[in-house]
Design a protein around this motif. Structure first.
Motif, PDB file in Angstrom:
ATOM      1  N   ASP A  95       0.825  -1.232  -0.086  1.00  0.00           N
ATOM      2  CA  ASP A  95      -0.082   0.141   0.032  1.00  0.00           C
ATOM      3  C   ASP A  95       0.750   1.315   0.108  1.00  0.00           C
ATOM      4  O   ASP A  95       0.489   2.142  -0.752  1.00  0.00           O
ATOM      5  N   LEU A  96       2.017   1.223   0.947  1.00  0.00           N
ATOM      6  CA  LEU A  96       2.818   2.420   0.949  1.00  0.00           C
ATOM      7  C   LEU A  96       3.447   2.648  -0.495  1.00  0.00           C
ATOM      8  O   LEU A  96       3.647   3.766  -0.941  1.00  0.00           O
ATOM      9  N   LYS A  97       3.890   1.500  -0.910  1.00  0.00           N
ATOM     10  CA  LYS A  97       4.745   1.626  -2.336  1.00  0.00           C
ATOM     11  C   LYS A  97       3.848   2.243  -3.440  1.00  0.00           C
ATOM     12  O   LYS A  97       4.115   3.145  -4.258  1.00  0.00           O
ATOM     13  N   THR A  98       2.341   1.913  -3.400  1.00  0.00           N
ATOM     14  CA  THR A  98       1.339   2.378  -4.431  1.00  0.00           C
ATOM     15  C   THR A  98       1.467   3.741  -4.323  1.00  0.00           C
ATOM     16  O   THR A  98       1.611   4.776  -5.132  1.00  0.00           O
ATOM     17  N   VAL A  99       1.389   4.100  -3.151  1.00  0.00           N
ATOM     18  CA  VAL A  99       1.020   5.875  -2.618  1.00  0.00           C
ATOM     19  C   VAL A  99       2.665   6.544  -2.874  1.00  0.00           C
ATOM     20  O   VAL A  99       2.621   7.667  -3.710  1.00  0.00           O
ATOM     21  N   LEU A 100       3.690   6.024  -2.586  1.00  0.00           N
ATOM     22  CA  LEU A 100       4.975   6.744  -2.775  1.00  0.00           C
ATOM     23  C   LEU A 100       5.284   6.756  -4.422  1.00  0.00           C
ATOM     24  O   LEU A 100       6.105   7.804  -4.688  1.00  0.00           O
ATOM     25  N   ARG A 101       5.030   5.728  -4.906  1.00  0.00           N
ATOM     26  CA  ARG A 101       5.099   5.643  -6.608  1.00  0.00           C
ATOM     27  C   ARG A 101       4.337   7.059  -7.125  1.00  0.00           C
ATOM     28  O   ARG A 101       4.689   7.589  -7.957  1.00  0.00           O
ATOM     29  N   THR A 103       3.512   9.503  -5.753  1.00  0.00           N
ATOM     30  CA  THR A 103       4.245  10.809  -5.261  1.00  0.00           C
ATOM     31  C   THR A 103       5.330  11.046  -6.085  1.00  0.00           C
ATOM     32  O   THR A 103       5.750  12.311  -6.578  1.00  0.00           O
ATOM     33  N   VAL A 104       6.166   9.932  -6.450  1.00  0.00           N
ATOM     34  CA  VAL A 104       7.238  10.399  -7.272  1.00  0.00           C
ATOM     35  C   VAL A 104       6.600  10.896  -8.694  1.00  0.00           C
ATOM     36  O   VAL A 104       7.324  11.662  -9.359  1.00  0.00           O
ATOM     37  N   ASP A 105       5.659  10.118  -9.230  1.00  0.00           N
ATOM     38  CA  ASP A 105       5.162  10.651 -10.529  1.00  0.00           C
ATOM     39  C   ASP A 105       4.833  12.103 -10.606  1.00  0.00           C
ATOM     40  O   ASP A 105       5.047  12.889 -11.250  1.00  0.00           O
ATOM     41  N   GLU A 106       4.222  12.362  -9.511  1.00  0.00           N
ATOM     42  CA  GLU A 106       3.698  13.937  -9.459  1.00  0.00           C
ATOM     43  C   GLU A 106       4.811  14.848  -9.364  1.00  0.00           C
ATOM     44  O   GLU A 106       4.920  16.011  -9.821  1.00  0.00           O
ATOM     45  N   LEU A 107       5.731  14.667  -8.400  1.00  0.00           N
ATOM     46  CA  LEU A 107       7.028  15.431  -8.226  1.00  0.00           C
ATOM     47  C   LEU A 107       7.762  15.408  -9.482  1.00  0.00           C
ATOM     48  O   LEU A 107       8.135  16.503  -9.918  1.00  0.00           O
ATOM     49  N   LEU A 168       5.812   8.449   9.264  1.00  0.00           N
ATOM     50  CA  LEU A 168       5.714   8.855   7.857  1.00  0.00           C
ATOM     51  C   LEU A 168       6.589   9.690   7.573  1.00  0.00           C
ATOM     52  O   LEU A 168       7.075  10.053   6.423  1.00  0.00           O
ATOM     53  N   GLU A 169       7.278  10.449   8.281  1.00  0.00           N
ATOM     54  CA  GLU A 169       8.723  11.225   7.888  1.00  0.00           C
ATOM     55  C   GLU A 169       9.666  10.600   7.416  1.00  0.00           C
ATOM     56  O   GLU A 169      10.178  10.962   6.673  1.00  0.00           O
ATOM     57  N   LEU A 170       9.859   9.207   7.863  1.00  0.00           N
ATOM     58  CA  LEU A 170      10.741   8.534   7.448  1.00  0.00           C
ATOM     59  C   LEU A 170      10.678   7.881   5.935  1.00  0.00           C
ATOM     60  O   LEU A 170      11.273   7.679   5.117  1.00  0.00           O
ATOM     61  N   LEU A 171       9.267   7.865   5.649  1.00  0.00           N
ATOM     62  CA  LEU A 171       8.846   7.646   4.239  1.00  0.00           C
ATOM     63  C   LEU A 171       9.018   8.892   3.262  1.00  0.00           C
ATOM     64  O   LEU A 171       9.569   8.598   2.167  1.00  0.00           O
ATOM     65  N   GLU A 189      11.952   2.576  -8.345  1.00  0.00           N
ATOM     66  CA  GLU A 189      12.853   2.109  -7.404  1.00  0.00           C
ATOM     67  C   GLU A 189      13.090   2.205  -6.096  1.00  0.00           C
ATOM     68  O   GLU A 189      13.185   1.694  -5.026  1.00  0.00           O
ATOM     69  N   TYR A 190      13.580   3.666  -6.129  1.00  0.00           N
ATOM     70  CA  TYR A 190      13.841   4.459  -4.937  1.00  0.00           C
ATOM     71  C   TYR A 190      12.819   4.258  -3.781  1.00  0.00           C
ATOM     72  O   TYR A 190      12.957   4.048  -2.489  1.00  0.00           O
ATOM     73  N   ALA A 191      11.724   4.626  -4.244  1.00  0.00           N
ATOM     74  CA  ALA A 191      10.288   4.824  -3.440  1.00  0.00           C
ATOM     75  C   ALA A 191      10.185   3.415  -2.873  1.00  0.00           C
ATOM     76  O   ALA A 191      10.121   3.163  -1.615  1.00  0.00           O
ATOM     77  N   ASP A 192      10.384   2.201  -3.526  1.00  0.00           N
ATOM     78  CA  ASP A 192      10.072   0.955  -3.082  1.00  0.00           C
ATOM     79  C   ASP A 192      11.123   0.654  -1.871  1.00  0.00           C
ATOM     80  O   ASP A 192      10.816   0.037  -1.020  1.00  0.00           O
ATOM     81  N   ALA A 193      12.381   0.820  -2.337  1.00  0.00           N
ATOM     82  CA  ALA A 193      13.414   0.728  -1.190  1.00  0.00           C
ATOM     83  C   ALA A 193      13.302   1.450  -0.073  1.00  0.00           C
ATOM     84  O   ALA A 193      13.625   0.670   1.064  1.00  0.00           O
ATOM     85  N   VAL A 194      12.718   2.670   0.067  1.00  0.00           N
ATOM     86  CA  VAL A 194      12.622   3.439   1.188  1.00  0.00           C
ATOM     87  C   VAL A 194      11.348   2.717   2.139  1.00  0.00           C
ATOM     88  O   VAL A 194      11.530   2.585   3.165  1.00  0.00           O
TER      89      VAL A 194
END
Length: 204
Positions: A95-101, A103-107, A168-171, A189-194
């Motif tokens: 679930d977190l990978k879905t959201v962070l990915r 976020t990466v796309d948006e940034l 959440l700040e660690l993410l 890939e970086y988001a997944d690793a985090v």
């Protein structure tokens, strides 16, 4: 018989507001925040600069409102509903990978990158802009992380003594750091690793 209609001032004002929003976002993307001025925004939007000053105290305030409106329109077009929060499939890492990915796309999206950088920079030197940036743009999303992490705690997937706000700040912190300072490419890939590192550290 010809019907004399009174001009709808509210509709005209909304058209002007939308034009000002689009002008501010366009100029920041094209020439950068320092070279974007109220005069330039007014000229591109086809309004007088006094119209802008009547509604906003600064170009940062214009850009902030324009960016919030852009986010709302984008969410509406994609069918996203912020009230639903972060997905909860029972697999916290996925679930977190879905959201962070996302976020990466948006940034990395030019439509979002330029105004986000501009507002982050403006918020450093203007405490009021910084506070509004956090309140209107950052906090709503951060609260969703807190809610998802607390649900994971209740499910026994996260240590009971973990602080969801710090977690959440660690993410999001590493992504923001890499993106803001351009230390290395911001990728899925970086988001997944985090996520993998953080979830391992939060595990009971």
């Amino acid at each position: 018989m010809v019907e004399n209609r009174v001009p709808d001032s509210s509709r005209r004002s909304e058209r002007s507001r939308r034009a000002i929003h689009e002008a501010a976002l366009g100029l920041v993307a094209e020439v950068g925040y320092p070279r974007t001025t109220i005069e330039a925004i007014a000229a591109r939007a086809g309004v007088g600069k006094q119209t802008i000053y009547r509604w906003w105290p600064s170009k940062a305030a214009v850009l902030l409102e324009a960016f919030v409106a852009l986010g709302e329109r984008t969410a509406g077009q994609s069918g996203a509903d912020a009230a639903q929060g972060i997905p909860d499939t029972g697999d916290l890492a996925a679930d977190l990978k879905t959201v962070l990915r996302a976020t990466v796309d948006e940034l990395n999206d030019p439509a979002f990158e330029a105004p986000t950088r501009a507002l982050a920079a403006a918020g450093i030197v203007d405490p009021q802009v910084g506070a509004e940036f956090v309140q209107k743009l950052l906090d709503p999303g951060l609260r969703l992380y807190v809610a998802r992490l607390r649900a994971a705690q209740e499910a026994g997937q996260v240590r009971a003594d973990a602080d969801p706000r710090i977690a959440l700040e660690l993410l999001v912190g590493p992504l923001t750091h890499r993106w803001l300072l351009r230390t290395l490419p911001l990728t899925h890939e970086y988001a997944d690793a985090v996520v993998d590192h953080v979830v391992r550290g939060l595990a009971p």
